[in-house]
Design a protein around this motif. Structure first.
Motif, PDB file in Angstrom:
ATOM      1  N   MET A 178      44.996  38.094  38.207  1.00 34.71           N
ATOM      2  CA  MET A 178      44.413  39.208  38.921  1.00 34.71           C
ATOM      3  C   MET A 178      43.319  38.662  39.780  1.00 34.71           C
ATOM      4  O   MET A 178      42.401  38.257  39.108  1.00 34.71           O
ATOM      5  CB  MET A 178      44.040  40.354  38.011  1.00 34.71           C
ATOM      6  N   GLN A 179      43.263  39.183  41.103  1.00 34.97           N
ATOM      7  CA  GLN A 179      42.249  38.568  41.964  1.00 34.97           C
ATOM      8  C   GLN A 179      41.226  39.808  41.632  1.00 34.97           C
ATOM      9  O   GLN A 179      41.538  40.938  41.567  1.00 34.97           O
ATOM     10  CB  GLN A 179      42.792  38.488  43.307  1.00 34.97           C
ATOM     11  N   ASP A 180      39.868  39.475  41.878  1.00 37.09           N
ATOM     12  CA  ASP A 180      38.756  40.036  41.841  1.00 37.09           C
ATOM     13  C   ASP A 180      38.510  40.942  42.932  1.00 37.09           C
ATOM     14  O   ASP A 180      39.064  40.749  43.982  1.00 37.09           O
ATOM     15  CB  ASP A 180      37.271  39.310  41.654  1.00 37.09           C
ATOM     16  N   LYS A 181      38.268  42.323  42.959  1.00 38.32           N
ATOM     17  CA  LYS A 181      38.320  43.306  43.876  1.00 38.32           C
ATOM     18  C   LYS A 181      37.271  42.994  44.841  1.00 38.32           C
ATOM     19  O   LYS A 181      37.301  43.243  46.049  1.00 38.32           O
ATOM     20  CB  LYS A 181      38.473  44.812  43.452  1.00 38.32           C
ATOM     21  N   ARG A 182      36.259  42.266  44.364  1.00 39.10           N
ATOM     22  CA  ARG A 182      35.236  42.247  45.275  1.00 39.10           C
ATOM     23  C   ARG A 182      35.728  41.023  46.524  1.00 39.10           C
ATOM     24  O   ARG A 182      35.056  41.178  47.391  1.00 39.10           O
ATOM     25  CB  ARG A 182      33.834  41.333  44.498  1.00 39.10           C
ATOM     26  N   LYS A 191      38.563  41.031  48.009  1.00 35.88           N
ATOM     27  CA  LYS A 191      39.390  41.956  48.705  1.00 35.88           C
ATOM     28  C   LYS A 191      38.391  42.561  49.894  1.00 35.88           C
ATOM     29  O   LYS A 191      38.248  42.965  51.247  1.00 35.88           O
ATOM     30  CB  LYS A 191      40.202  43.053  48.218  1.00 35.88           C
ATOM     31  N   ILE A 192      37.448  43.052  49.304  1.00 34.28           N
ATOM     32  CA  ILE A 192      36.238  44.096  50.010  1.00 34.28           C
ATOM     33  C   ILE A 192      35.360  42.845  50.875  1.00 34.28           C
ATOM     34  O   ILE A 192      35.227  43.242  52.154  1.00 34.28           O
ATOM     35  CB  ILE A 192      35.088  44.689  48.979  1.00 34.28           C
ATOM     36  N   ARG A 232      37.546  42.080  53.663  1.00 29.79           N
ATOM     37  CA  ARG A 232      37.641  43.163  54.702  1.00 29.79           C
ATOM     38  C   ARG A 232      36.356  43.213  55.673  1.00 29.79           C
ATOM     39  O   ARG A 232      36.338  43.380  56.991  1.00 29.79           O
ATOM     40  CB  ARG A 232      37.802  44.333  54.003  1.00 29.79           C
ATOM     41  N   LYS A 253      30.672  48.374  51.452  1.00 22.28           N
ATOM     42  CA  LYS A 253      30.620  49.205  49.923  1.00 22.28           C
ATOM     43  C   LYS A 253      29.676  48.173  49.366  1.00 22.28           C
ATOM     44  O   LYS A 253      29.485  47.054  49.631  1.00 22.28           O
ATOM     45  CB  LYS A 253      31.895  48.957  49.319  1.00 22.28           C
ATOM     46  N   VAL A 279      28.520  46.202  46.489  1.00 18.14           N
ATOM     47  CA  VAL A 279      29.256  45.331  45.389  1.00 18.14           C
ATOM     48  C   VAL A 279      28.219  44.639  44.395  1.00 18.14           C
ATOM     49  O   VAL A 279      27.452  44.141  44.947  1.00 18.14           O
ATOM     50  CB  VAL A 279      30.033  44.386  46.156  1.00 18.14           C
ATOM     51  N   ASP A 314      35.143  44.912  36.109  1.00 21.68           N
ATOM     52  CA  ASP A 314      35.394  46.469  35.711  1.00 21.68           C
ATOM     53  C   ASP A 314      36.860  46.524  35.091  1.00 21.68           C
ATOM     54  O   ASP A 314      37.487  45.813  35.214  1.00 21.68           O
ATOM     55  CB  ASP A 314      35.528  47.598  36.956  1.00 21.68           C
ATOM     56  N   GLU A 348      38.653  48.772  34.706  1.00 19.86           N
ATOM     57  CA  GLU A 348      39.331  50.115  35.207  1.00 19.86           C
ATOM     58  C   GLU A 348      40.779  49.725  35.535  1.00 19.86           C
ATOM     59  O   GLU A 348      41.227  48.812  36.004  1.00 19.86           O
ATOM     60  CB  GLU A 348      38.840  50.701  36.472  1.00 19.86           C
TER      61      GLU A 348
END
Length: 87
Positions: free
Chosen positions: A1-5, A7-8, A11, A76, A78, A85, A87
């Motif tokens: 799973m790639q860290d959502k950071r 992706k942010i 972007r 955002k 970060v 997280d 979540e």
């Protein structure tokens, strides 16, 4: 799973590249569009040739406002900590 950071960050980096391209297009368009004639035929704004005023002064002010709006709307906050997280 790639860290959502990531992706942010990707972007936001793409948004930064788009802003640079907009800045270059504004600068190039006014500098070479209006400044491509005989200097005797230039029009002046506030003592500056129109090409310089629009490309360097007005363009910079426009880009500062555009960047501020872009940061407020699309960027955002970060966390840089290694905690992921749950979540």
């Amino acid at each position: 799973m790639q860290d959502k950071r990531f992706k942010i960050a990707n972007r936001e980096a793409l948004i930064g590249v788009v802003l640079v391209l907009i800045n270059f297009a504004i600068w190039f368009g006014f500098a070479y569009g209006l400044g491509n004639g005989d200097p005797k035929d230039y029009t002046y704004l506030f003592g500056f040739p129109a090409w310089f005023f629009y490309s360097c002064i007005a363009g910079t002010i426009f880009m500062i406002v555009l960047i501020w709006i872009t940061i407020k709307l699309f960027f955002k906050d970060v966390s840089f900590s290694d905690e992921v997280d749950k979540e």
